[in-house]
Design an enzyme around this catalytic site. Sequence first.
Site, PDB file in Angstrom:
ATOM      1  N   ASP A 144       1.151  -1.121   0.170  1.00 23.25           N
ATOM      2  CA  ASP A 144      -0.071  -0.664  -0.478  1.00 23.25           C
ATOM      3  C   ASP A 144       0.305   1.414   0.255  1.00 23.25           C
ATOM      4  OD1 ASP A 144       0.990  -0.359   2.507  1.00 23.25           O
ATOM      5  OD2 ASP A 144      -0.924  -0.486   3.413  1.00 23.25           O
TER       6      ASP A 144
ATOM      7  N   ASP B  74       7.187   3.854   3.725  1.00 21.00           N
ATOM      8  CA  ASP B  74       7.855   4.551   3.870  1.00 21.00           C
ATOM      9  C   ASP B  74       9.055   4.831   4.054  1.00 21.00           C
ATOM     10  OD1 ASP B  74       7.742   6.795   5.438  1.00 21.00           O
ATOM     11  OD2 ASP B  74       7.326   5.873   7.157  1.00 21.00           O
TER      12      ASP B  74
HETATM   13  P1  IMP Z   1       7.867   0.953   6.097  1.00 20.38           P
HETATM   14  O1  IMP Z   1       8.677  -0.382   6.361  1.00 20.38           O
HETATM   15  O2  IMP Z   1       8.524   1.583   7.243  1.00 20.38           O
HETATM   16  O3  IMP Z   1       8.218   1.417   5.010  1.00 20.38           O
HETATM   17  O4  IMP Z   1       6.151   1.492   6.020  1.00 20.38           O
HETATM   18  C1  IMP Z   1       5.295   0.790   5.019  1.00 20.38           C
HETATM   19  C2  IMP Z   1       4.717   0.311   6.366  1.00 20.38           C
HETATM   20  O5  IMP Z   1       3.746   0.875   6.960  1.00 20.38           O
HETATM   21  C3  IMP Z   1       3.486   0.656   4.922  1.00 20.38           C
HETATM   22  O6  IMP Z   1       3.138  -1.477   4.812  1.00 20.38           O
HETATM   23  C4  IMP Z   1       2.227   0.588   6.417  1.00 20.38           C
HETATM   24  O7  IMP Z   1       1.407  -0.760   6.511  1.00 20.38           O
HETATM   25  C5  IMP Z   1       2.730   1.270   6.847  1.00 20.38           C
HETATM   26  N1  IMP Z   1       2.589   2.745   6.846  1.00 20.38           N
HETATM   27  C6  IMP Z   1       3.601   3.613   6.619  1.00 20.38           C
HETATM   28  N2  IMP Z   1       2.789   5.010   6.475  1.00 20.38           N
HETATM   29  C7  IMP Z   1       1.871   4.966   6.398  1.00 20.38           C
HETATM   30  C8  IMP Z   1       0.330   6.089   6.690  1.00 20.38           C
HETATM   31  O8  IMP Z   1       1.326   7.137   6.626  1.00 20.38           O
HETATM   32  N3  IMP Z   1      -0.447   5.919   7.436  1.00 20.38           N
HETATM   33  C9  IMP Z   1      -0.599   4.020   7.166  1.00 20.38           C
HETATM   34  N4  IMP Z   1       0.030   2.913   7.511  1.00 20.38           N
HETATM   35  C10 IMP Z   1       1.156   3.971   6.718  1.00 20.38           C
HETATM   36 MG    MG Z   2       1.404  -2.667   4.171  1.00 20.12          MG
END
Ligand code: IMP
Ligand code: MG
Length: 201
Positions: free
Chosen positions: A126, A129
């Site tokens: 989805d 980040d």
């Molecule tokens: P990462 O591992 O830091 O890249 O984060 C990825 C996961 O964090 C995504 O798959 C989302 O489930 C969650 N996530 C990151 N940013 C958001 C946001 O703005 N809203 C809700 N969920 C988020």
């Molecule tokens: Mg996710």
Amino acid sequence: MSEIKREVLENSNNINGSSNSIQEKVVIGSEVFVPMLKEEVLQERIRDLGKQISNDYRNKVPVFIGVLNGAFLFLADLIKNVNIDCEIDFFKLSSYGDEKISSGKVKMLKELNCDVNGRDIIIVEDIVDSGLSIKFIEDLIAPHNPASMRVVSLLVKPNSLRYNVKIDYIGFDIPSKFVIGYGLDYAQKYRNLRSIYVLSE
Ligand code: IMP
Ligand code: MG
């Protein structure tokens, strides 16, 4: 429990998309979320991504691996726009807990059921980040010798990326702000909103 209020604003044209459609403002306690990507804008982009992936994987049978929970709506809409044979499977990861900021740790809550050996894998997220979740998944899959592995993410926060990951198909680059809706949650809620809303300052 926080009080939720959804206001309907008609004829507002402060975001991408048509000016005459109904928009909501989502108020969660003292926090206000405003529309960022409306349903029709999302669906149009997803149609394009589906076409592009179908072209790139012609004569192949890719396995789309959705990352639960957030990617379930995107995966569903994406594969409806893919016109080649494909398979699907899911990973379930947890990283955010109930907070708006990532815990920095990833837990695997459901493993894959399919055999990725020799398969063309498309990981479906989805939102990317920091990139930690994608890195975690790629490191899990790579040792099992897929024929290829690519990533499609509906949203990417380019200024938040901290891991060296390549996102092959991107729906939208967005600012590093917290968003909800269309699969994305805040403490497990609001995944059912049809558009994506951003926390307003
Ligand atoms: P990462 O591992 O830091 O890249 O984060 C990825 C996961 O964090 C995504 O798959 C989302 O489930 C969650 N996530 C990151 N940013 C958001 C946001 O703005 N809203 C809700 N969920 C988020
Ligand atoms: Mg996710």
